[in-house]
Design a protein around this motif. Structure first.
Motif, mmCIF file in Angstrom:
data_model
loop_
_atom_site.group_PDB
_atom_site.id
_atom_site.type_symbol
_atom_site.label_atom_id
_atom_site.label_comp_id
_atom_site.label_asym_id
_atom_site.label_seq_id
_atom_site.Cartn_x
_atom_site.Cartn_y
_atom_site.Cartn_z
ATOM 1 N N GLN A 167 -8.868 11.895 12.170
ATOM 2 C CA GLN A 167 -9.310 10.549 12.745
ATOM 3 C C GLN A 167 -8.681 9.347 12.232
ATOM 4 O OE1 GLN A 167 -13.650 10.807 11.591
ATOM 5 N NE2 GLN A 167 -13.837 12.884 11.821
ATOM 6 N N ARG A 168 -8.487 8.406 13.264
ATOM 7 C CA ARG A 168 -7.959 7.114 13.155
ATOM 8 C C ARG A 168 -8.747 6.061 12.872
ATOM 9 N NH1 ARG A 168 -2.204 8.365 14.354
ATOM 10 N NH2 ARG A 168 -2.071 10.641 14.261
ATOM 11 N N CYS A 169 -9.116 5.608 11.760
ATOM 12 C CA CYS A 169 -10.000 4.303 11.779
ATOM 13 C C CYS A 169 -9.275 3.234 10.995
ATOM 14 C CB CYS A 169 -11.186 4.766 10.910
ATOM 15 S SG CYS A 169 -11.939 6.129 11.530
ATOM 16 N N PRO A 170 -8.712 2.215 11.737
ATOM 17 C CA PRO A 170 -8.122 0.965 11.351
ATOM 18 C C PRO A 170 -9.107 0.213 10.195
ATOM 19 C CG PRO A 170 -7.765 1.161 13.646
ATOM 20 C CD PRO A 170 -8.629 2.161 13.179
ATOM 21 N N VAL A 171 -8.027 -0.558 9.214
ATOM 22 C CA VAL A 171 -8.745 -1.108 8.259
ATOM 23 C C VAL A 171 -10.028 -2.109 8.688
ATOM 24 C CG1 VAL A 171 -8.582 -2.860 6.381
ATOM 25 C CG2 VAL A 171 -6.953 -1.073 6.765
ATOM 26 N N ASN A 172 -9.751 -2.724 9.631
ATOM 27 C CA ASN A 172 -10.653 -3.706 10.216
ATOM 28 C C ASN A 172 -11.583 -3.380 11.145
ATOM 29 O OD1 ASN A 172 -9.809 -5.533 8.314
ATOM 30 N ND2 ASN A 172 -7.914 -6.206 9.953
ATOM 31 N N SER A 173 -11.517 -1.845 11.370
ATOM 32 C CA SER A 173 -12.446 -1.324 12.717
ATOM 33 C C SER A 173 -13.896 -1.045 12.014
ATOM 34 C CB SER A 173 -12.046 0.125 12.973
ATOM 35 O OG SER A 173 -12.824 0.695 13.854
ATOM 36 N N THR A 174 -14.627 -1.388 13.179
ATOM 37 C CA THR A 174 -16.170 -1.032 13.025
ATOM 38 C C THR A 174 -16.663 0.472 13.272
ATOM 39 O OG1 THR A 174 -16.687 -1.918 15.017
ATOM 40 C CG2 THR A 174 -16.602 -3.547 13.419
ATOM 41 N N VAL A 175 -15.680 1.113 13.605
ATOM 42 C CA VAL A 175 -16.134 2.399 14.158
ATOM 43 C C VAL A 175 -16.246 3.321 12.726
ATOM 44 C CG1 VAL A 175 -15.124 4.571 15.246
ATOM 45 C CG2 VAL A 175 -14.653 2.057 16.192
ATOM 46 N N PHE A 186 8.967 10.640 17.534
ATOM 47 C CA PHE A 186 8.056 10.833 16.478
ATOM 48 C C PHE A 186 7.270 9.644 16.042
ATOM 49 C CE2 PHE A 186 10.445 14.765 15.994
ATOM 50 C CZ PHE A 186 9.475 15.629 16.199
ATOM 51 N N GLN A 187 6.176 9.489 15.625
ATOM 52 C CA GLN A 187 5.409 8.047 15.210
ATOM 53 C C GLN A 187 6.050 8.096 13.629
ATOM 54 O OE1 GLN A 187 1.305 8.441 15.353
ATOM 55 N NE2 GLN A 187 1.124 6.459 14.184
ATOM 56 N N TYR A 188 6.009 9.267 12.825
ATOM 57 C CA TYR A 188 6.113 9.039 11.503
ATOM 58 C C TYR A 188 7.812 9.822 11.180
ATOM 59 C CZ TYR A 188 1.070 8.601 11.266
ATOM 60 O OH TYR A 188 -0.111 8.283 11.420
ATOM 61 N N GLU A 197 -4.709 1.901 7.772
ATOM 62 C CA GLU A 197 -6.206 2.528 7.493
ATOM 63 C C GLU A 197 -6.633 2.216 6.018
ATOM 64 O OE1 GLU A 197 -6.284 6.217 9.543
ATOM 65 O OE2 GLU A 197 -4.270 6.129 10.066
ATOM 66 N N GLY A 198 -5.659 1.838 5.525
ATOM 67 C CA GLY A 198 -6.116 1.492 3.849
ATOM 68 C C GLY A 198 -6.289 2.720 2.935
ATOM 69 N N MET A 237 3.063 8.062 4.919
ATOM 70 C CA MET A 237 1.978 7.573 3.736
ATOM 71 C C MET A 237 2.091 5.897 3.796
ATOM 72 S SD MET A 237 2.777 10.217 0.475
ATOM 73 C CE MET A 237 0.970 9.578 -0.027
ATOM 74 N N PHE A 238 3.105 5.123 3.890
ATOM 75 C CA PHE A 238 3.232 3.771 4.337
ATOM 76 C C PHE A 238 2.367 3.357 5.456
ATOM 77 C CE2 PHE A 238 5.238 0.014 6.257
ATOM 78 C CZ PHE A 238 5.086 -0.980 5.149
ATOM 79 N N GLN A 239 2.592 3.920 6.409
ATOM 80 C CA GLN A 239 1.840 3.702 7.767
ATOM 81 C C GLN A 239 0.352 3.948 7.766
ATOM 82 O OE1 GLN A 239 3.184 4.422 11.892
ATOM 83 N NE2 GLN A 239 5.372 4.963 11.153
#
Length: 339
Positions: A50-58, A284-286, A300-301, A293-295
């Motif tokens: 599950q991807r939840c960005p730091v400022n996401s309200t999801v 690849f994304q990573y 996402e914090g 780990m950096f990304q």
């Protein structure tokens, strides 16, 4: 012709059966371990993806919400999707693991009644390296099937090799290696130490095996969860960040499962069968463990590294308890039959 072993069962020579005992007991332990906790592992994999960005309200789903969603979509068996990968890989992987572990224990002097956490941990690390060469590719396939992609093991493997090359099967091996080094050191040393304290005689003691294994698995699983999150992301990064597309059921695909939907592909329904549009290999994304780990931290914090820690503890506490209890009991039973 009667065959008897008069020497200590820990000492293996071609004329004696202890090495085969360790392989047989280890194989059985691996199958029991992976099948019994597989539904919890499926939930953990979904939570870590599950991807939840730091400022996401999801709000991300917890373990119970994830399980409820999966069961509502496809029934209870949805939690066992991909279990065949573990059945095929755990037999040779665990046979090798426990055989190497027992041999190293004797070489390092960790098979005595004294507490030897460092020697036991070192034996576990060496055994883990041999185990991971077999398990890593199947773990990659397992997680992709758990997420709802591909028609089966062979379809997943062929598609991955075609699109991503063999690198895709082993891209998480460095992460797995660096994760399992501390995990194995912590788990094995804790398990062996508690077991010796609770059961100094070395006789069969199921209660001691279960307790020591559960504590060891819980502690090691919690402490290495951040690395497990990075490993899961590496192994599933070529899949779409969205939910797998639910396509129209048909004879070839009665459940409407997304056969393959990495970011480079689209799936469309074309009666009476499912067709895949032209495939295009994407980067690849990573790039590796540190980049992943950096990304994850940047996007996402710090909380992202502890997603799935509850299910992971719930996976490793019983799995280590079941696996090591099965191994210890069978090892002693098989050894006793030769005397």
């Amino acid at each position: 012709m009667d065959f008897k072993v008069d020497e200590d069962w820990e000492e293996w020579t071609p004329e004696k059966g202890s090495f085969l005992h360790h392989m047989a007991a280890g194989s059985a332990a691996g199958v029991v371990e992976h099948v019994s906790i597989f539904p919890i592992d499926t939930i953990k994999t979904h939570m870590q993806c599950q991807r939840c960005p730091v400022n996401s309200t999801v709000l991300r789903m917890n373990a119970f919400q994830t399980a409820k969603k999966l069961i509502a979509e496809d029934g209870p068996l949805r939690l066992f999707r991909g279990v065949s990968t573990m059945l095929g890989a755990s037999l040779p992987a665990h046979a090798l693991y426990f055989s190497v572990f027992e041999a190293c224990k004797k070489s390092f002097g960790a098979d005595s009644a004294e507490l030897t956490p460092f020697q036991s941990g070192a034996a576990g690390v060496i055994a883990t390296i041999s185990h991971d060469f077999i398990m890593t590719p199947m773990d990659v396939i397992k997680q992709r099937l758990q997420l709802g992609y591909y028609a089966g093991v062979l379809h997943c493997m062929k598609t991955m090799i075609r699109q991503e090359g063999f690198r895709g099967l082993y891209i998480s091996f460095p992460t797995t290696f660096f994760m399992n080094l501390p995990y194995s050191m912590i788990m094995v040393s804790t398990n062996e130490s508690i077991k010796k304290v609770l059961n100094p005689s070395g006789d069969i003691n199921v209660g001691a095996y279960i307790f020591s294994g559960a504590v060891a698995g819980a502690v090691a699983g919690a402490l290495t969860n951040p690395l497990d999150v990075a490993k899961t992301r590496l192994q599933t990064q070529m899949l779409s960040l969205e939910e797998p597309t639910r396509v129209r059921p048909c004879a070839q695909n009665p459940k409407g499962i997304s056969l393959n939907k990495p970011p480079s592909c689209q799936i469309q329904s074309s009666a009476p069968h499912i067709m895949l549009q032209a495939e295009k290999r994407m980067p690849f994304q990573y790039r590796g463990l540190l980049d992943a780990m950096f990304q994850i931290y940047k996007q996402e914090g710090i909380k992202a590294f502890f997603r799935g820690v509850g299910p992971r503890v719930c996976v490793h506490a019983p799995s280590v308890a079941v696996s090591w209890t099965t191994f210890e009991v069978l090892k002693n039973v098989l050894a006793g039959e030769d005397h």
